[in-house]
Every structure is written in structure tokens, then in C-alpha cells.
Design an enzyme around this catalytic site. Structure first.
Site, PDB file in Angstrom:
ATOM      1  N   CYS A  82       0.835  -1.205   0.000  1.00 43.04           N
ATOM      2  CA  CYS A  82       0.000   0.000   0.000  1.00 43.04           C
ATOM      3  C   CYS A  82       0.870   1.255   0.000  1.00 43.04           C
ATOM      4  CB  CYS A  82      -0.924   0.025   1.207  1.00 43.04           C
ATOM      5  SG  CYS A  82      -1.152  -1.571   1.993  1.00 43.04           S
ATOM      6  N   HIS A 332      -8.940   4.151  -1.737  1.00 44.15           N
ATOM      7  CA  HIS A 332      -7.605   3.590  -1.534  1.00 44.15           C
ATOM      8  C   HIS A 332      -7.267   2.566  -2.627  1.00 44.15           C
ATOM      9  CE1 HIS A 332      -4.039   2.103   0.312  1.00 44.15           C
ATOM     10  NE2 HIS A 332      -4.558   1.231   1.138  1.00 44.15           N
TER      11      HIS A 332
END
Lengths: 384, 384
Positions: A82, A332
């Protein structure tokens, strides 16, 4: 050392782009950044986490560079789960500073929908330690839940106080045209939402979505030659890491790599935390944001959630945090998130962010995280 | 611009390391490089292609850095399929030149055995275009076979002439202690070996193997402070890309990105092809080597295979190509290969390569390729 400027940015709406693939999304963001800058980049860094598993496509550097008409240019793919976006920006920043090229397009892209949720969550779990965590049945959300539970118990923070973060994120995202979740939620909504891994509830968690973001970095020399000299530059960058496995870390309520990365960036920029007007920080889960606020020196240890409940970090306060709505509500698209953050902070400083605006922002920070604290990057952006 | 030095290198034997994992292999190579250099690196770049699919582990930067005792350091993972190693070296070189850090450990690692062959070849195929090649049934070897067939037909080169390359590679690897395949083969062996994708035969193809290689790059300033100043530096680096999809390329008998990357590196180093004493070039398949020899200017178009048959590029000739045995016989742990190449060229120039030695080598080149020509990097190394 000469400055590195942000000559152009571009982002796509985050969401379920069922009709669009990796290249299509990356192209939209890239073309916007290139159009803004008025210059074709000398190299391309692609940031992505999941394509190897989901699209079964490697070599994303060459794939995206050729696909957007930049065949021939140096191009490569950077991954840090991430935290890929920030790691790729760090790479692109180094490439421009090194003098090897005078401009780099950093483009983050992730395509997460169109797959069964179990496939996507299993691919996302690769941000944790395969041998020491996942093989024993831990889930990525479960690991973050350990951190949240520990924090709440140690500092005596209740559910409703923690919920201030997602409530604020949804509020901020309301007028962000490219946010994935544009609806108001209350603390009651958070408390009543589905348990994912106790105490993490659905509304503590960022959604799954597709998206791409691009930032075009140019050298000072090239910046001076552009029709319009860019008004934002990267004043400092930092990167730091920690074990991927949570059990080997210093403490469950610390993200030391965040502090290290931020300190590098602040020192390089000659800026203190209190000079920062706006920040975009990594909140894949509520607990991430709370811990990062403390590591960055915006609140004392154990007091970030209470500071939020007292109204800190909202629009009008300094620093305003995540005016975009953050990972929680802007969305995200994992490997692209770090690039969204820098694009957003740049737009805030330029004064043209299309959502909640931090008026007069001169200095901002973007903090991206891989896993539950294994790879951290921080960038200080300033008005030129 | 100050020089970037190769302060230490380390490689593991390439082969079937059934008892060893990614971290174990990476650590062996990394510790050797760090011991040689006598300095702990300021940052880590991990190069790898397959871990996301095979080990189901992402965040390899943080994972390897923490695992080898370098917790905290900036670390990231660079991928460009089989060209990952070179792409990561390009990144590490940029990081040192940029001044962000004064040293970077570039460590390439790949763990390919312990999995069904079909799983490994399916993961390797991700170096090709998923949507426009693989989904239609093309195999990665099949795409390279198109290039080999076209070359042989266009330039009238027969099977035995092409076989000179793998025969020479096996010959060179005989005394390389870390080569995977240390046995002599003949042109007849190549011609009689199993067809993989006509005209590519088994002995035209690099083997599947595990391995790790590390190169520790340091700034000129740090190099001067070391107990022993490194004797090899990177005089020039180049990187270029092309479409991942073969059908969109300029021609089947060209790898234009190789020429572009090499020209960048040569120009930066102020070196001509005829100045090069030793080269390690990418020969995942025989045809790769043949085409690269021509793109690098070591033979005229269509004449590389004949030059080989006439004895060129063997030990004693200048340039000597792939004294290590190349991908064909030293082995091809895909994401690590580009790092092996630079480590090998550095050892040749230092004069301590443990296999076939190019006596008095002052200048060398390493050329790594992703896919069948999509990502190319070139490095010129010189004696300081």
C-alpha cells in the site's frame, strides 16, 4: 541541491470502473499531468501493488510507458504494498535529483474491482508476512485490529472517540469530485457497522476501488524553461522501513518508520511539524491515522483521538488533515494512494484542489504507508 | 557529477536450493557484499519478479532489509520482469547520485524451484502482454521463437550456427563455481534436445533456478573514506523501454531499447563499443544474445551468429562475452540476473572473478532485459 518541482498532477475518480483497465486509468491520470506540465516526461515510474496477482501483468513500467505514448523512455515498476505510491515518488525524486533525467512521470494505478472479494483480500494480505503471519491464519485487518485494540486499552480511548476519524473523512470527501464515498456518516453509523476484525468495523476501513494518479516531477533547470514555472516543489523526502511482521516490532502503538521518514523529510526541508498547513496521511484503517498523527508530532502519545474529538485537524485548523477524505472516503486504490496524496497536497498549495480547500496553504506533508507500518515515505511540499 | 563506486559484490550459487527461502538467499549475497565493502548500506533496493505470485509476499524492500538487519533503512522493491535486476541497479545508482543516501545495497533474489513447473512458467509468462498475447495462447518461449525463426530465415542462419552460443556458454560455465549448469555440450546436443517452441530447443533456453546477487554502490565521498577505496565504478548507466507486446514493435529482429540503453551508458561513460573488454549480456534464449550483440554494435546486422561461429567473443577475444556462462549456463534466477551481471563484470575488472577471467579487463558492460525486449538497462563499469 537544486529543487525538484511538481510540474503537473492528474487523478481519476476513485471507484468501481468496471469498463476500464489498468492502462486506461493510468492514461487518464498521466495525460492530465502531462497536459498541465506542458512537457513530456523523460522517464516513467509506475507504482502498483496488485497487478501481478490480479491482472497477471508484470513489467508495468514498460507496459504503461509504451501504452501512453512514451515508448523508449526509461521506465520501471516500484512496489511497497500500500506504500508503493510513496516509494515510487521517492524513486522518481531520486532520478530527477541524480541528473540522469530531467523529468519523471510517477503514475500510480490500481484495478481492484472485477474480481471476487476473496481474491482481492488475499492479494492485499501479501502486505503482511506470508510465512509468519498469513500462514498461521492472521488476516491483514486482524493485524491492524491488534494495534487498534491495544491503543484503545492502553490509552483508555472509547469506540466513539475513535469514530471521529472516519466521520471527519466522510465529511471532507462530500465535495471532493473524485472521492469514492461521498456521503455523511455519524459515530453511530460507525459503531453499528459490520465487524471486520474486532474492534475494526466496516466504517473504520477504506473501501476497495480502482484509480490512478500521476505527478510529473521536473528539475529546477527544466522548470525554469516551462511556459509557466511550477509553483510547488518537493522541499524534502524521507523513507524508512520496519519488519513486515508485526510481532517483531518495537510496540503495537508505534510506527517508528513513520517518525524516521518524516524526520528525514522535515530536516531536508528545514520545516517543523508546526509549520505544516495541510497533510494527507495514510488511513487504510482508523488506527493508522491515529498512530501517524502521533508519530508526526501533531499530537502527544495516546492523545490523537481525543484531539480529533476536540475538533483538531478539521478544515480551518492547522494542520488540516486529509481534506481529500483520505483513504477512508476518497478511496484507496492501494498502489496509487501515495501518488494521490502528493497530487492532492500539491493542489492545496497551488490553491486549485477541487474539494475542501486549505486556504493559504504554503507547506504540506504527504505520508504513505505499506502494510501495517513496514514501508513509510514522507514528502514535504512547499510553495515556490 | 561525482562517481558511484561498486564497493562490494556477493552472489550465491545458482541452482535448486530446496532448503532455502528468499530471505536466506538474499542474506547470503547481501552479507558478502557488505563484508567486502566494509560499510553498512544506507538504503536497500530489492529486485525480484516472482515473489508476488510464488511466495505470495509483497513489500520485499522492507522484508529483506529488516531480515538482514537493516531495519529502518529506506527500502523498496523494483520490478521489470527478467529485467528487474538492471532496473533496480538503475534505481540504486540514481539514489546514490541524488545525494539522498550515500550508499545503496541492490540485492536481487529469486526463488523458482519448489513449485510445479506449470506454476513457474505461468508466472514467468507475465513478462509478456497478458491481454494481447497470453490470453490468445501465446507462450513466452513461443514469442521468442518467432524472433528466432524470423532471424534465421531473414539472414540465412542455420541451426548449428545458432547453437554456437549455448555451446560457448556451457564451456564458459565449466569452471564458474556458482554456475547452475557445469557440463560441456555440443552443437549436436543442442540440435537433438527437446523442442520447446520451434525453433527454440531446450538447450537454447536458460534453466529455472534459485539465486541471489548483491551489489553495494557508494558515493565518491564515502568511497574515499573506506579502508580500501573500491577499484571499480559505474561510468555510465542507461535504461530504455519498448512495448511489452511483440506485435507492436518496430521489427522482429531488433531490440531497439537495447541500443538506446547502451547508447546512453556509452555516452555517459565516454566509451565506444570497441573499448569494451568484457560484457555480460542477457541470453534467456539464444536469440536474445544474438540480437543484443548486434544492437550493441559488436557485430553487423545479421552477422552475430556467424561471428560466433568464427570464434568471436570467446575467452581471449575482445570483448569476451558472458565469461560467467550467462543466463544459459550460470543460470537465470530472473529478478536477480541483472545484479549477477554487474557483480560479475565488477569482479572481472577487479581481477578476482572465480571462473573464466578476462585478463587486464579495464572496461565492461552489463546488459539486462525484461520480457522479449520491453525493458533494457546497460551499465558501463570501469577500473578506477
Amino acid at each position: 541541491m537544486a529543487r525538484v518541482y511538481v510540474a503537473g498532477v492528474g487523478v481519476t475518480r476513485v471507484g468501481r470502473h468496471y469498463g476500464r483497465g489498468l492502462l486506461d486509468l493510468a492514461a487518464e491520470a498521466a495525460f492530465r499531468a502531462i497536459d498541465e506540465a506542458g512537457v513530456e516526461p523523460g522517464a516513467v515510474v509506475v507504482t502498483n501493488m496488485l497487478a501481478s496477482r490480479l491482472q497477471e501483468q508484470d513489467s508495468l513500467g514498460a507496459y504503461i510507458a509504451s501504452g501512453i505514448g512514451l515508448r523508449g523512455r526509461p521506465a520501471l515498476h516500484v512496489e511497497a504494498a500500500c506504500g508503493s505510491g510513496g516509494a515510487g515518488l521517492y524513486t522518481g525524486y531520486a532520478m530527477v535529483r541524480s541528473g540522469l533525467v530531467d523529468s519523471v512521470l510517477v503514475v500510480g494505478v490500481e484495478k481492484m474491482t472485477d474480481y471476487p472479494t476473496s481474491t482481492v483480500t488475499s492479494a492485499l494480505a501479501q502486505a503482511a508476512d506470508a510465512e509468519y503471519e498469513l500462514f498461521y491464519g492472521a488476516s491483514f485487518t486482524g493485524l491492524n485490529a491488534l494495534m487498534m485494540r491495544y491503543y484503545m486499552e492502553r490509552y483508555g480511548v472509547d469506540r466513539d472517540t475513535m469514530s471521529e476519524w472516519p466521520v471527519m473523512m466522510h465529511e471532507n470527501a462530500l465535495i471532493n469530485p473524485y472521492a469514492q464515498l461521498r456521503r455523511r456518516i455519524t459515530r453511530e453509523d460507525v459503531a453499528r457497522s459490520q465487524v471486520v476484525a474486532d474492534p475494526i468495523r466496516l466504517l473504520d476501513s477504506s473501501p476497495i476501488g480502482d484509480g490512478a494518479a500521476a505527478v510529473l516531477l521536473v528539475s529546477e533547470e527544466l522548470a525554469s524553461k516551462l511556459p509557466e514555472k511550477p509553483s510547488v516543489y518537493i522541499a524534502g523526502a524521507g523513507a524508512a522501513t520496519d519488519t513486515v511482521e508485526l510481532g517483531s516490532r518495537e510496540a503495537l502503538d508505534r510506527i517508528p518508520a513513520a517518525r524516521m521518514a518524516a524526520e528525514q523529510a522535515l530536516r531536508a526541508a528545514g520545516v517543523r511539524p508546526e509549520d505544516i498547513d495541510v497533510g494527507e496521511i495514510h488511513d487504510a484503517f482508523t488506527i493508522n491515522a491515529i498512530l501517524l498523527i502521533e508519530e508526526l508530532g501533531f499530537a502527544e502519545r495516546g492523545k490523537a483521538a481525543r484531539a480529533l474529538a476536540e475538533g483538531r485537524f478539521r478544515p480551518g485548523d492547522r494542520p488540516t488533515l486529509n481534506p481529500s477524505g483520505g483513504l477512508k472516503a476518497r478511496g484507496h486504490p492501494v498502489g496509487a494512494t501515495g501518488v494521490y496524496q502528493v497530487a492532492e497536497v500539491a493542489m492545496q498549495i497551488r490553491g486549485d484542489f477541487p474539494g475542501v480547500r486549505v486556504e493559504g496553504a504554503e507547506t504540506g506533508i504527504a505520508v504513505n504507508m505499506g502494510g501495517d507500518g513496514s514501508t513509510l515515505t514522507a514528502f514535504i511540499l512547499r510553495h515556490a
